[in-house]
Design a protein around this motif. Structure first.
Motif, PDB file in Angstrom:
ATOM      1  N   ILE A  85       2.516  12.057  11.042  1.00 29.64           N
ATOM      2  CA  ILE A  85       3.476  10.957  11.228  1.00 29.64           C
ATOM      3  C   ILE A  85       2.795   9.673  11.697  1.00 29.64           C
ATOM      4  CG2 ILE A  85       5.464  10.184  12.582  1.00 29.64           C
ATOM      5  CD1 ILE A  85       6.506  13.081  12.469  1.00 29.64           C
ATOM      6  N   PRO A  86       1.936   9.715  12.735  1.00 29.78           N
ATOM      7  CA  PRO A  86       1.310   8.455  13.165  1.00 29.78           C
ATOM      8  C   PRO A  86       0.416   7.821  12.100  1.00 29.78           C
ATOM      9  CG  PRO A  86       1.046  10.170  14.830  1.00 29.78           C
ATOM     10  CD  PRO A  86       1.533  10.829  13.590  1.00 29.78           C
ATOM     11  N   LEU A  87      -0.068   8.639  11.161  1.00 31.80           N
ATOM     12  CA  LEU A  87      -0.928   8.122  10.097  1.00 31.80           C
ATOM     13  C   LEU A  87      -0.123   7.562   8.928  1.00 31.80           C
ATOM     14  CD1 LEU A  87      -3.563  11.025  10.018  1.00 31.80           C
ATOM     15  CD2 LEU A  87      -3.749   8.829  11.192  1.00 31.80           C
ATOM     16  N   GLY A  88       1.196   7.685   8.975  1.00 33.80           N
ATOM     17  CA  GLY A  88       2.025   7.219   7.871  1.00 33.80           C
ATOM     18  C   GLY A  88       1.996   8.125   6.661  1.00 33.80           C
ATOM     19  N   ILE A  89       1.532   9.360   6.854  1.00 30.52           N
ATOM     20  CA  ILE A  89       1.421  10.301   5.737  1.00 30.52           C
ATOM     21  C   ILE A  89       2.790  10.916   5.451  1.00 30.52           C
ATOM     22  CG2 ILE A  89       0.262  12.376   4.899  1.00 30.52           C
ATOM     23  CD1 ILE A  89      -1.567   9.928   5.430  1.00 30.52           C
ATOM     24  N   ARG A  90       3.184  10.929   4.196  1.00 28.81           N
ATOM     25  CA  ARG A  90       4.431  11.583   3.788  1.00 28.81           C
ATOM     26  C   ARG A  90       4.165  13.046   3.461  1.00 28.81           C
ATOM     27  NH1 ARG A  90       6.195   8.632  -1.238  1.00 28.81           N
ATOM     28  NH2 ARG A  90       7.848  10.222  -1.191  1.00 28.81           N
ATOM     29  N   PHE A  91       5.135  13.887   3.788  1.00 29.31           N
ATOM     30  CA  PHE A  91       5.022  15.316   3.508  1.00 29.31           C
ATOM     31  C   PHE A  91       6.147  15.760   2.594  1.00 29.31           C
ATOM     32  CE2 PHE A  91       1.922  15.410   6.749  1.00 29.31           C
ATOM     33  CZ  PHE A  91       1.260  16.629   6.670  1.00 29.31           C
ATOM     34  N   MET A 113       0.850  -1.193   0.000  1.00 31.98           N
ATOM     35  CA  MET A 113       0.000   0.000   0.000  1.00 31.98           C
ATOM     36  C   MET A 113       0.879   1.234   0.000  1.00 31.98           C
ATOM     37  SD  MET A 113      -2.917   1.131   2.754  1.00 31.98           S
ATOM     38  CE  MET A 113      -3.782   2.690   2.564  1.00 31.98           C
ATOM     39  N   THR A 114       0.563   2.177  -0.881  1.00 27.86           N
ATOM     40  CA  THR A 114       1.301   3.429  -0.959  1.00 27.86           C
ATOM     41  C   THR A 114       0.535   4.513  -0.220  1.00 27.86           C
ATOM     42  OG1 THR A 114       2.213   2.827  -3.112  1.00 27.86           O
ATOM     43  CG2 THR A 114       2.301   5.151  -2.494  1.00 27.86           C
ATOM     44  N   PHE A 115       1.168   5.101   0.788  1.00 28.03           N
ATOM     45  CA  PHE A 115       0.518   6.161   1.538  1.00 28.03           C
ATOM     46  C   PHE A 115       0.643   7.480   0.767  1.00 28.03           C
ATOM     47  CE2 PHE A 115       0.777   2.956   4.700  1.00 28.03           C
ATOM     48  CZ  PHE A 115      -0.226   3.237   5.632  1.00 28.03           C
ATOM     49  N   PRO A 116      -0.346   8.376   0.903  1.00 28.89           N
ATOM     50  CA  PRO A 116      -0.346   9.601   0.105  1.00 28.89           C
ATOM     51  C   PRO A 116       0.735  10.581   0.540  1.00 28.89           C
ATOM     52  CG  PRO A 116      -2.182   9.599   1.641  1.00 28.89           C
ATOM     53  CD  PRO A 116      -1.566   8.243   1.720  1.00 28.89           C
ATOM     54  N   VAL A 117       1.033  11.505  -0.380  1.00 23.35           N
ATOM     55  CA  VAL A 117       2.000  12.571  -0.132  1.00 23.35           C
ATOM     56  C   VAL A 117       1.246  13.894  -0.081  1.00 23.35           C
ATOM     57  CG1 VAL A 117       4.037  13.796  -0.987  1.00 23.35           C
ATOM     58  CG2 VAL A 117       3.836  11.303  -1.300  1.00 23.35           C
ATOM     59  N   VAL A 118       1.382  14.600   1.025  1.00 28.94           N
ATOM     60  CA  VAL A 118       0.789  15.919   1.186  1.00 28.94           C
ATOM     61  C   VAL A 118       1.845  16.964   0.861  1.00 28.94           C
ATOM     62  CG1 VAL A 118      -0.214  17.576   2.811  1.00 28.94           C
ATOM     63  CG2 VAL A 118      -0.881  15.156   2.910  1.00 28.94           C
ATOM     64  N   GLY A 119       1.560  17.827  -0.092  1.00 29.95           N
ATOM     65  CA  GLY A 119       2.445  18.943  -0.408  1.00 29.95           C
ATOM     66  C   GLY A 119       2.043  20.158   0.398  1.00 29.95           C
ATOM     67  N   MET A 120       2.929  20.622   1.265  1.00 26.03           N
ATOM     68  CA  MET A 120       2.653  21.762   2.136  1.00 26.03           C
ATOM     69  C   MET A 120       3.420  22.978   1.637  1.00 26.03           C
ATOM     70  SD  MET A 120       1.206  23.058   4.911  1.00 26.03           S
ATOM     71  CE  MET A 120       0.721  21.725   6.017  1.00 26.03           C
ATOM     72  N   VAL A 121       2.691  24.034   1.271  1.00 23.77           N
ATOM     73  CA  VAL A 121       3.314  25.273   0.827  1.00 23.77           C
ATOM     74  C   VAL A 121       3.489  26.185   2.034  1.00 23.77           C
ATOM     75  CG1 VAL A 121       3.134  27.291  -0.668  1.00 23.77           C
ATOM     76  CG2 VAL A 121       2.290  25.062  -1.465  1.00 23.77           C
ATOM     77  N   GLY A 122       4.740  26.483   2.353  1.00 20.40           N
ATOM     78  CA  GLY A 122       5.047  27.318   3.508  1.00 20.40           C
ATOM     79  C   GLY A 122       5.720  26.501   4.584  1.00 20.40           C
ATOM     80  N   ARG A 171       5.070  22.693  10.445  1.00 23.65           N
ATOM     81  CA  ARG A 171       5.835  21.807  11.332  1.00 23.65           C
ATOM     82  C   ARG A 171       4.884  20.938  12.164  1.00 23.65           C
ATOM     83  NH1 ARG A 171      11.156  22.935  14.139  1.00 23.65           N
ATOM     84  NH2 ARG A 171      11.229  21.760  16.082  1.00 23.65           N
ATOM     85  N   MET A 172       3.853  21.575  12.738  1.00 23.10           N
ATOM     86  CA  MET A 172       2.940  20.840  13.615  1.00 23.10           C
ATOM     87  C   MET A 172       1.961  19.979  12.819  1.00 23.10           C
ATOM     88  SD  MET A 172       2.393  23.536  16.763  1.00 23.10           S
ATOM     89  CE  MET A 172       2.287  25.063  15.805  1.00 23.10           C
ATOM     90  N   THR A 173       1.629  20.395  11.590  1.00 20.84           N
ATOM     91  CA  THR A 173       0.784  19.560  10.739  1.00 20.84           C
ATOM     92  C   THR A 173       1.535  18.302  10.322  1.00 20.84           C
ATOM     93  OG1 THR A 173      -0.357  21.549   9.933  1.00 20.84           O
ATOM     94  CG2 THR A 173      -0.650  19.534   8.670  1.00 20.84           C
ATOM     95  N   HIS A 174       2.811  18.458   9.983  1.00 20.22           N
ATOM     96  CA  HIS A 174       3.652  17.301   9.652  1.00 20.22           C
ATOM     97  C   HIS A 174       3.716  16.332  10.827  1.00 20.22           C
ATOM     98  CE1 HIS A 174       7.767  15.478  10.001  1.00 20.22           C
ATOM     99  NE2 HIS A 174       7.424  15.010   8.826  1.00 20.22           N
ATOM    100  N   GLU A 175       3.886  16.862  12.029  1.00 22.99           N
ATOM    101  CA  GLU A 175       3.943  16.021  13.224  1.00 22.99           C
ATOM    102  C   GLU A 175       2.659  15.195  13.361  1.00 22.99           C
ATOM    103  OE1 GLU A 175       4.354  16.485  18.100  1.00 22.99           O
ATOM    104  OE2 GLU A 175       4.081  18.250  16.829  1.00 22.99           O
ATOM    105  N   ALA A 176       1.508  15.822  13.075  1.00 22.01           N
ATOM    106  CA  ALA A 176       0.226  15.126  13.201  1.00 22.01           C
ATOM    107  C   ALA A 176       0.062  14.029  12.159  1.00 22.01           C
ATOM    108  CB  ALA A 176      -0.925  16.121  13.095  1.00 22.01           C
TER     109      ALA A 176
END
Length: 386
Positions: free
Chosen positions: A23-29, A1-10, A16-21
């Motif tokens: 991590i437990p979901l296996g979401i790549r940033f 299974m490939t976990f999604p990649v979230v592109g964060m502008v800024g 920083r805190m959104t990325h931290e949230a």
């Protein structure tokens, strides 16, 4: 299974805190940051350094991302439309985000949907400001209608781009920026509130408890969740208003609706923010699902998490930079004094007045929770030394 990649502008602390949230979901940033030293760039593994105002940079950055979201609201609207036209999911989309980018557009749309707002209009020069002020006078009343609030329609935050003017002579500065200026009545408010909600693409939405937001010099200082003494009817009205605004504007992700509670018991919309917001930082430790985790879930169209509070009271106090740069040494005192204290630092250089972190406290006694938060924030800043 490939976990999604979230592109964060800024690359600021919200990223920083959104990325931290995520991590437990296996979401790549993947991060588009101004510099490698930005708050989020210090912790995200895949960082692209570039200018978010450049369309080619945004197009290159979007490759390999499953969705694009934001740490701030400054990306040009036309660039976001170009990304959408190329098939890139942008959340929130430009049709929604423009209402957080342009205060004139926001006021016009909120008025159209019947959301309660302060009296307002776009003004052209100081003489027009004086005319706007006079329009607010009751029939037969004396005076000139001042003071009023002036705001540049784009680019303001944390009190910047906002002027409190007492006469037409004081109204020159806002027009020097060369952008439209919005005039608003000076609201006689008892306090400021914030209603934070999260909405997903298919329309699921959750509402957090309405909070009291205390400002110092135009910057958020303390947030109390839930707002003390707020009648349940008014709290429900504020939550329903925020949910309706999100639906009408097509918001996807986190929406903060900053509100005035007037002395006669009404609520008026002050500002909108379409991203995680300072008034929601308490949710990291005080809610079952934080604003950051729910923002990630929403932009990926995952089921949203429970927004209910974990404790009777939670207080967030911002840590601002002062004349004491070595905050790390201050941890010893704060952690030893209050083992339940939650400290969140942003990895920023300490500069006077700069937001460099925040603390969260929680418990059943509001006075105790407030004192603990304010003591820790003051000790980390250096304004309290014992």
């Amino acid at each position: 299974m490939t976990f999604p990649v979230v592109g964060m502008v800024g690359g600021g602390q919200l990223a920083r805190m959104t990325h931290e949230a995520g991590i437990p979901l296996g979401i790549r940033f993947k991060l588009l940051s101004d510099t490698p030293q930005d708050s989020a760039a210090q912790v995200v593994s895949e960082v692209v350094v570039g200018d978010y105002r450049d369309l080619d940079t945004l197009r290159d950055f979007a490759r390999g991302c499953d969705v694009i979201t934001f740490d701030h609201e400054q990306v040009p609207t036309e660039h976001l439309r170009a990304l959408e036209a190329a098939g890139v999911p942008v959340r929130p989309g430009p049709d929604a985000l423009v209402h957080a980018q342009d205060k004139g557009v926001m006021r016009a749309r909120l008025t159209e949907i019947g959301a309660p707002c302060p009296r307002h209009r776009i003004v052209s020069d100081p003489a027009d400001v004086a005319a706007f002020a006079a329009e607010g006078l009751a029939e037969g009343a004396e005076g000139d209608g001042f003071p009023v609030i002036l705001k540049t329609v784009r680019g303001g935050y944390d009190g910047k781009g906002v002027w409190f003017v007492r006469s037409a002579a004081e109204a020159e500065d806002p027009f020097r920026a060369g952008v439209p200026v919005l005039a608003e009545e000076k609201v006689d408010f008892a306090r400021e509130l914030a209603a934070n909600i999260v909405r997903s693409p298919h329309g699921q939405a959750v509402a957090y408890p309405v909070v009291e937001s205390q400002q110092v010099d135009g910057v958020c200082d303390t947030v109390i969740a839930p707002a003390p003494g707020l009648p349940s009817q008014v709290a429900g009205e504020a939550q329903e208003l925020a949910l309706r605004i999100a639906s009408e504007l097509g918001v996807v992700g986190h929406l903060a609706v900053e509100l005035f509670e007037t002395r006669d018991g009404r609520i008026l919309v002050n500002e909108l923010a379409m991203r995680p917001h300072n008034s929601g930082h308490w949710t990291q430790d005080g809610a079952i699902t934080s604003q950051f985790a729910n923002h990630v879930r929403a932009v990926l169209d995952l089921p949203l998490g429970d927004p209910r509070p974990r404790a009777t009271w939670t207080v967030m106090a911002n840590v601002l930079g002062g004349d004491y740069p070595d905050m790390y040494q201050a941890y010893l005192h704060c952690m030893a004094r209050d083992p339940q204290l939650k400290i969140h630092m942003y990895g920023k250089d300490v500069k006077p007045g700069r937001k460099v972190g925040h603390v969260n406290t929680y418990g059943d006694d509001l006075d105790d929770v407030l004192e603990r938060a304010r003591h820790a924030a003051g000790y980390l800043r250096g304004t309290i030394t014992e």
